[in-house]
Structures are given as structure tokens and as C-alpha cells.
Scaffold this active site. Sequence first.
Site, PDB file in Angstrom:
ATOM      1  N   HIS A  72      -5.428  -4.664  -5.732  1.00  0.00           N
ATOM      2  CA  HIS A  72      -5.738  -3.239  -5.919  1.00  0.00           C
ATOM      3  C   HIS A  72      -5.360  -2.767  -7.318  1.00  0.00           C
ATOM      4  O   HIS A  72      -4.333  -3.154  -7.861  1.00  0.00           O
ATOM      5  CB  HIS A  72      -4.999  -2.391  -4.880  1.00  0.00           C
ATOM      6  CG  HIS A  72      -5.604  -2.471  -3.514  1.00  0.00           C
ATOM      7  ND1 HIS A  72      -5.132  -1.759  -2.440  1.00  0.00           N
ATOM      8  CD2 HIS A  72      -6.673  -3.183  -3.049  1.00  0.00           C
ATOM      9  CE1 HIS A  72      -5.887  -2.014  -1.375  1.00  0.00           C
ATOM     10  NE2 HIS A  72      -6.803  -2.889  -1.712  1.00  0.00           N
ATOM     11  N   TYR A 199      -2.347   8.120  -0.306  1.00  0.00           N
ATOM     12  CA  TYR A 199      -1.313   9.052   0.157  1.00  0.00           C
ATOM     13  C   TYR A 199      -1.947  10.443   0.226  1.00  0.00           C
ATOM     14  O   TYR A 199      -2.508  10.912  -0.773  1.00  0.00           O
ATOM     15  CB  TYR A 199      -0.148   9.115  -0.834  1.00  0.00           C
ATOM     16  CG  TYR A 199       0.631   7.830  -1.002  1.00  0.00           C
ATOM     17  CD1 TYR A 199       1.510   7.387  -0.018  1.00  0.00           C
ATOM     18  CD2 TYR A 199       0.516   7.065  -2.178  1.00  0.00           C
ATOM     19  CE1 TYR A 199       2.249   6.216  -0.186  1.00  0.00           C
ATOM     20  CE2 TYR A 199       1.248   5.895  -2.353  1.00  0.00           C
ATOM     21  CZ  TYR A 199       2.113   5.473  -1.358  1.00  0.00           C
ATOM     22  OH  TYR A 199       2.842   4.326  -1.531  1.00  0.00           O
ATOM     23  N   PRO A 291      10.062   4.307   2.421  1.00  0.00           N
ATOM     24  CA  PRO A 291       8.899   3.429   2.221  1.00  0.00           C
ATOM     25  C   PRO A 291       7.859   3.966   1.236  1.00  0.00           C
ATOM     26  O   PRO A 291       7.027   3.188   0.752  1.00  0.00           O
ATOM     27  CB  PRO A 291       8.296   3.293   3.623  1.00  0.00           C
ATOM     28  CG  PRO A 291       8.863   4.423   4.415  1.00  0.00           C
ATOM     29  CD  PRO A 291      10.179   4.763   3.812  1.00  0.00           C
ATOM     30  N   LYS A 295       8.647  -0.205  -2.250  1.00  0.00           N
ATOM     31  CA  LYS A 295       9.514  -0.971  -3.153  1.00  0.00           C
ATOM     32  C   LYS A 295      10.473  -1.962  -2.467  1.00  0.00           C
ATOM     33  O   LYS A 295      10.995  -2.874  -3.111  1.00  0.00           O
ATOM     34  CB  LYS A 295      10.361  -0.006  -3.999  1.00  0.00           C
ATOM     35  CG  LYS A 295       9.560   0.743  -5.039  1.00  0.00           C
ATOM     36  CD  LYS A 295       9.192  -0.167  -6.197  1.00  0.00           C
ATOM     37  CE  LYS A 295       7.948   0.238  -6.898  1.00  0.00           C
ATOM     38  NZ  LYS A 295       7.016  -0.810  -7.161  1.00  0.00           N
ATOM     39  N   TYR A 382       5.009   1.256 -10.230  1.00  0.00           N
ATOM     40  CA  TYR A 382       4.302   0.850  -9.009  1.00  0.00           C
ATOM     41  C   TYR A 382       3.880  -0.622  -9.077  1.00  0.00           C
ATOM     42  O   TYR A 382       4.060  -1.380  -8.126  1.00  0.00           O
ATOM     43  CB  TYR A 382       3.071   1.738  -8.803  1.00  0.00           C
ATOM     44  CG  TYR A 382       2.348   1.459  -7.512  1.00  0.00           C
ATOM     45  CD1 TYR A 382       2.919   1.804  -6.289  1.00  0.00           C
ATOM     46  CD2 TYR A 382       1.095   0.842  -7.493  1.00  0.00           C
ATOM     47  CE1 TYR A 382       2.271   1.546  -5.090  1.00  0.00           C
ATOM     48  CE2 TYR A 382       0.433   0.573  -6.304  1.00  0.00           C
ATOM     49  CZ  TYR A 382       1.035   0.924  -5.109  1.00  0.00           C
ATOM     50  OH  TYR A 382       0.395   0.654  -3.925  1.00  0.00           O
TER      51      TYR A 382
HETATM   52  P1  RFL Z   1      15.096  -8.119   6.236  1.00  0.00           P
HETATM   53  O1  RFL Z   1      13.632  -8.330   6.119  1.00  0.00           O
HETATM   54  O2  RFL Z   1      15.567  -6.986   7.087  1.00  0.00           O
HETATM   55  O3  RFL Z   1      15.721  -9.487   6.747  1.00  0.00           O
HETATM   56  C1  RFL Z   1      17.056  -9.586   7.186  1.00  0.00           C
HETATM   57  C2  RFL Z   1      17.139 -10.696   8.208  1.00  0.00           C
HETATM   58  O4  RFL Z   1      18.512 -10.909   8.549  1.00  0.00           O
HETATM   59  C3  RFL Z   1      18.598 -11.150   9.943  1.00  0.00           C
HETATM   60  N1  RFL Z   1      19.983 -10.871  10.394  1.00  0.00           N
HETATM   61  C4  RFL Z   1      20.891 -11.834  10.710  1.00  0.00           C
HETATM   62  N2  RFL Z   1      20.800 -13.175  10.705  1.00  0.00           N
HETATM   63  C5  RFL Z   1      21.901 -13.888  11.107  1.00  0.00           C
HETATM   64  N3  RFL Z   1      23.071 -13.302  11.491  1.00  0.00           N
HETATM   65  C6  RFL Z   1      23.194 -11.954  11.507  1.00  0.00           C
HETATM   66  N4  RFL Z   1      24.349 -11.399  11.884  1.00  0.00           N
HETATM   67  C7  RFL Z   1      22.079 -11.159  11.093  1.00  0.00           C
HETATM   68  N5  RFL Z   1      21.848  -9.823  10.975  1.00  0.00           N
HETATM   69  C8  RFL Z   1      20.583  -9.673  10.559  1.00  0.00           C
HETATM   70  C9  RFL Z   1      17.543 -10.230  10.533  1.00  0.00           C
HETATM   71  O5  RFL Z   1      17.127 -10.633  11.830  1.00  0.00           O
HETATM   72  C10 RFL Z   1      16.421 -10.341   9.498  1.00  0.00           C
HETATM   73  O6  RFL Z   1      15.487 -11.359   9.810  1.00  0.00           O
HETATM   74  O7  RFL Z   1      15.778  -7.895   4.803  1.00  0.00           O
HETATM   75  P2  RFL Z   1      15.359  -8.392   3.330  1.00  0.00           P
HETATM   76  O8  RFL Z   1      15.104  -9.866   3.297  1.00  0.00           O
HETATM   77  O9  RFL Z   1      16.343  -7.782   2.432  1.00  0.00           O
HETATM   78  O10 RFL Z   1      13.911  -7.706   3.069  1.00  0.00           O
HETATM   79  C11 RFL Z   1      13.768  -6.317   2.927  1.00  0.00           C
HETATM   80  C12 RFL Z   1      12.393  -5.868   3.455  1.00  0.00           C
HETATM   81  O11 RFL Z   1      12.222  -6.330   4.783  1.00  0.00           O
HETATM   82  C13 RFL Z   1      12.238  -4.329   3.410  1.00  0.00           C
HETATM   83  O12 RFL Z   1      12.834  -3.800   2.244  1.00  0.00           O
HETATM   84  C14 RFL Z   1      10.751  -3.902   3.430  1.00  0.00           C
HETATM   85  O13 RFL Z   1      10.147  -4.192   4.668  1.00  0.00           O
HETATM   86  C15 RFL Z   1      10.622  -2.396   3.129  1.00  0.00           C
HETATM   87  N6  RFL Z   1       9.236  -1.899   3.193  1.00  0.00           N
HETATM   88  C16 RFL Z   1       8.355  -2.121   2.162  1.00  0.00           C
HETATM   89  N7  RFL Z   1       8.726  -2.830   1.075  1.00  0.00           N
HETATM   90  C17 RFL Z   1       7.820  -3.111   0.091  1.00  0.00           C
HETATM   91  O14 RFL Z   1       8.219  -3.725  -0.919  1.00  0.00           O
HETATM   92  N8  RFL Z   1       6.490  -2.748   0.173  1.00  0.00           N
HETATM   93  C18 RFL Z   1       6.034  -2.030   1.254  1.00  0.00           C
HETATM   94  O15 RFL Z   1       4.832  -1.771   1.349  1.00  0.00           O
HETATM   95  C19 RFL Z   1       6.979  -1.639   2.269  1.00  0.00           C
HETATM   96  N9  RFL Z   1       6.596  -0.922   3.335  1.00  0.00           N
HETATM   97  C20 RFL Z   1       8.819  -1.196   4.321  1.00  0.00           C
HETATM   98  C21 RFL Z   1       7.472  -0.692   4.355  1.00  0.00           C
HETATM   99  C22 RFL Z   1       9.666  -0.985   5.424  1.00  0.00           C
HETATM  100  C23 RFL Z   1       9.219  -0.274   6.499  1.00  0.00           C
HETATM  101  N10 RFL Z   1      10.103  -0.125   7.606  1.00  0.00           N
HETATM  102  C24 RFL Z   1       9.773  -0.616   8.903  1.00  0.00           C
HETATM  103  C25 RFL Z   1      11.489   0.178   7.348  1.00  0.00           C
HETATM  104  C26 RFL Z   1       7.024   0.037   5.431  1.00  0.00           C
HETATM  105  C27 RFL Z   1       7.901   0.287   6.500  1.00  0.00           C
HETATM  106  C28 RFL Z   1       7.403   1.151   7.632  1.00  0.00           C
HETATM  107  C1  PHB Z   2       1.733  -0.531   3.720  1.00  0.00           C
HETATM  108  O1  PHB Z   2       0.605  -0.966   3.445  1.00  0.00           O
HETATM  109  O2  PHB Z   2       2.384  -0.934   4.694  1.00  0.00           O
HETATM  110  C2  PHB Z   2       2.360   0.516   2.862  1.00  0.00           C
HETATM  111  C3  PHB Z   2       1.602   1.210   1.926  1.00  0.00           C
HETATM  112  C4  PHB Z   2       2.204   2.178   1.138  1.00  0.00           C
HETATM  113  C5  PHB Z   2       3.556   2.431   1.289  1.00  0.00           C
HETATM  114  C6  PHB Z   2       4.323   1.713   2.201  1.00  0.00           C
HETATM  115  C7  PHB Z   2       3.712   0.760   2.993  1.00  0.00           C
HETATM  116  O3  PHB Z   2       4.158   3.361   0.510  1.00  0.00           O
END
Ligand code: RFL
Ligand code: PHB
Length: 396
Positions: A72, A199, A291, A295, A382
Site C-alpha cells: 500500500h 480511518y 492500535p 505500530k 507510518y
Molecule cells: P505477543 O504477540 O503478545 O507475544 C507474547 C507471547 O508470550 C506468551 N507468553 C508466555 N509464554 C511463556 N510463559 C509465560 N509466562 C508467558 N506469558 C505470555 C504469549 O502467549 C504470547 O504468545 O507480544 P510481542 O511479540 O511483543 O508482539 C507484539 C504484537 O503482538 C502487538 O504489539 C501487535 O499485535 C499490536 N497491533 C498492531 N501492531 C502493528 O504493528 N500493526 C498493526 O496493524 C497492529 N494492529 C495490534 C493491532 C494489536 C491489536 N490488539 C488485539 C491489541 C490491532 C489490534 C486490535
Molecule cells: C489492521 O489491518 O489490522 C489495522 C489497520 C490499521 C490500524 C491497526 C490495525 O491502525
Amino acid sequence: MHTQVAIIGAGPAGLTLARMLHLQGITSVVVEQRSREYVETRTRAGILEQPTVALMHELGVGERLADEGMSHNGFYVRFDRTTHHLDFHRLIGGHATVYGQQELVKDLIANRIATDGPLLFDASVTAIETTASGARVLVDHAGTPLEITADFVAGCDGFHGVSRTHVPAPSRREFTRTYPVAWLGILARTTPTTPEGMYCAHENGISVHSMRGPKITRQYLQVPLDTDLADWSDEQIWDELTRRSASDDFPELERGEIFDRSLAPLRSYVCETMQDGRLFLLGDAAHIVPPTGAKGLNLAVSDASTLSFALGAFYGSGAREHLDSYSETCLPRIWKAQHFSWTLTTTLHALSDDPMDWRLRRARLSRWVESEAEQAALGEVYLGLPFPTHWWHSAS
Ligand code: RFL
Ligand code: PHB
């Protein structure tokens, strides 16, 4: 079991770090409390920055990403029923890539298994002990106790993990901001309304219209923090997504089957103390962004790259200074991403009833769409600021 680096958590941070260490000849054991199926199907992020994508190619795990990721140029912003495209590619070059986090996790897990790297599922860390010379990690592996000794521990266990609590509370420098809202997220079998993500700023709150492919959409609604997912019927979700995205210049949103739903509170948090002796915190274990701006995953990968370089330097030439400056090296990029996410969050969400608030937000949105200088500044963050260091250390 002994290893050089014990990695807690098989999310993007832990799995990327494991791959980078492997390529530098450093051993690690990854311990994940959930099952493989669970982490491979957990729906979360979707937008990858350029430095993240480039890194995955360097690590040899970018094949499916190149085939299936959607490139994109920027994103759309809609307000006052009018749609605007912010084309960062035209102004500064580069792309963002849409590729589900769980797909990246699948690719990294497949690679880890193919290269015989130790990766334990259903293995929950219950205690961490560190001394001046090493560390001990106690694990409950599907009911069987297991002890891992290591030189270092990488806490990649997310916001609710155990690693951060190992840093003594009095020495933890923490900053928190909570918002009174959450994102209700869906996956649906529909055609995206715009060719790139959008958005929408509406008086009822933000709606976000993203995608996972030509026929799958990922969409979000701002909802109150105390929302119960069960209180929203599919029809209510579509009605509200349609209301907030209504425009005079694009067709109405397509409706279809919703096959996944989730709720995520909005929060900004940074633990600036990302190191305690031989324990390092990475990704969501150390910081959370709302979110808006996408990032979180990218920051997790950036931290992993910084720690990989520091460990490479330590094992390559005995240099300790990169390990000792790990927090200071990571923090400027983390705070810039925090600032970006905060700017997008406060501009695009309805967070107060004060009518002056909307006028201020509209003024900022107008500047975004009328000024190429504003767009270039947004686009730089971004599409992804450079990572603080290489992921590999060359001893020469
Ligand atoms: P994770 O992915 O949470 O992984 C941590 C892992 O540790 C495990 N764990 C354990 N394992 C062993 N012993 C224990 N005691 C443990 N406790 C926990 C867990 O089961 C898990 O598997 O952390 P990590 O690797 O730091 O990654 C971070 C990302 O997952 C997070 O920042 C993103 O998902 C945030 N996020 C987005 N980030 C982006 O860069 N681009 C996006 O488009 C974006 N969209 C989003 C998002 C997060 C969202 N939510 C659900 C919060 C959209 C949403 C809705
Ligand atoms: C997504 O595609 O999941 C998404 C897009 C934009 C955001 C966060 C997540 O700001």
C-alpha cells in the site's frame, strides 16, 4: 537444559529474535505458554512497516510475505462525508505491507522448526532468577517441571507476561495513559471499500476499514471501554460501520459474513527500564501503543533487532556496552511511535463531548489532507523509521 539465550514468548518479538540469533550462531530456547495452533490463529495486527518487511527478507522468511502481502502507498482518511488519500509513496517513496500477524508468526514458526531450533509450546514460565553470571528459568511444560539455565533471558511475553514483574518495582520507570475506549474488531467476507485502508473520523467515534485480502476485510469500531462483545449483533456492527463511513464520493460499505470478533482496550504504556541485569524486555512486554497507526508489532521487531545486535557483539567480541545501552538505544524510536499513535488516536477518535474538540480535530485533519509537508511527516513514521541498529554484529 542449557542455552545461551532463554526466550520467553513465541510472538513476533521472541520468534524474530530467535531467528536472528540462530543466524549469528547463538543458541536459544523459545518457551511459549500457548499451543502452536493458538498462536498461529490469534488475529491481531496487519500492517508491516518497510524496515520490518526488509528484515523478514534478510532473515529468509519473506517468501510468502512477498507473494501474499498487499503493498500500500498510504491510507485513506474520511471526514465530513469526504474521502482523502494520503499517498506517502508519491511523496517519500516506499510502501506499507498488509500481512496478518498470525501469518508472519506461522512463517517464523515453520522456519524455526525446519532449522531444528528448540521451541516449546504449552510451556509456561513460572519463575525467573538472574545472577551476575547467568539466569535460571522455571517452566511448567504441559504439567512437567522444566529448568532452563541460560546466559541471558529475553522477556518477549507480551503485556500480561511475567518478565516485566522480574524488574523490581522501585527501579521500574513506567509511564501509562489509558483511554476510555476500546476497538471492537471484526474479520468479514466482504470486498474492501477502498483499495487501501481507511480511518473515518465521525461524531460517534472512529471506524477503521482495513483488509486481509481482496475478499476479506478487517474493520474496527471505537466502542466504550466497558462494552460486552455479546451486546453487539452482526447487524448492529454493520449499521454502525456503515453510519461512520458514510460518504458522498464512494459506494456504501458492503456487508457479509462476520467470522471473527475481538475487543481491545486502547492504552499507551512504556517501561523505560527495559533491562535488569541479564534480563531484557522486548515488544509488548515493555511497551503498548494504541492500535491507531499500527505500530505495536513493528516496535516488537525493532527491539528484537537491537537486542540481536547487542548479543552478537557480546558473543562475537566480548563487548558489553551494547547490552548495557539496550534501553537507551530502543527508547527514542519507541517514544516516536508512541507520539505518532497518540496523534492519530486523539485526532481520529471522539474522546469528549466538548464541541471545541471536534473543531480542533477537524483543523488537524484538514492540515493532513491539504499540506504535502504534513503528509510527508506522517508518512515517514507510518512507513517506518529506521531501526536503531543492524540486527547482526560484525566482529571485524
Ligand atoms: P505477543 O504477540 O503478545 O507475544 C507474547 C507471547 O508470550 C506468551 N507468553 C508466555 N509464554 C511463556 N510463559 C509465560 N509466562 C508467558 N506469558 C505470555 C504469549 O502467549 C504470547 O504468545 O507480544 P510481542 O511479540 O511483543 O508482539 C507484539 C504484537 O503482538 C502487538 O504489539 C501487535 O499485535 C499490536 N497491533 C498492531 N501492531 C502493528 O504493528 N500493526 C498493526 O496493524 C497492529 N494492529 C495490534 C493491532 C494489536 C491489536 N490488539 C488485539 C491489541 C490491532 C489490534 C486490535
Ligand atoms: C489492521 O489491518 O489490522 C489495522 C489497520 C490499521 C490500524 C491497526 C490495525 O491502525
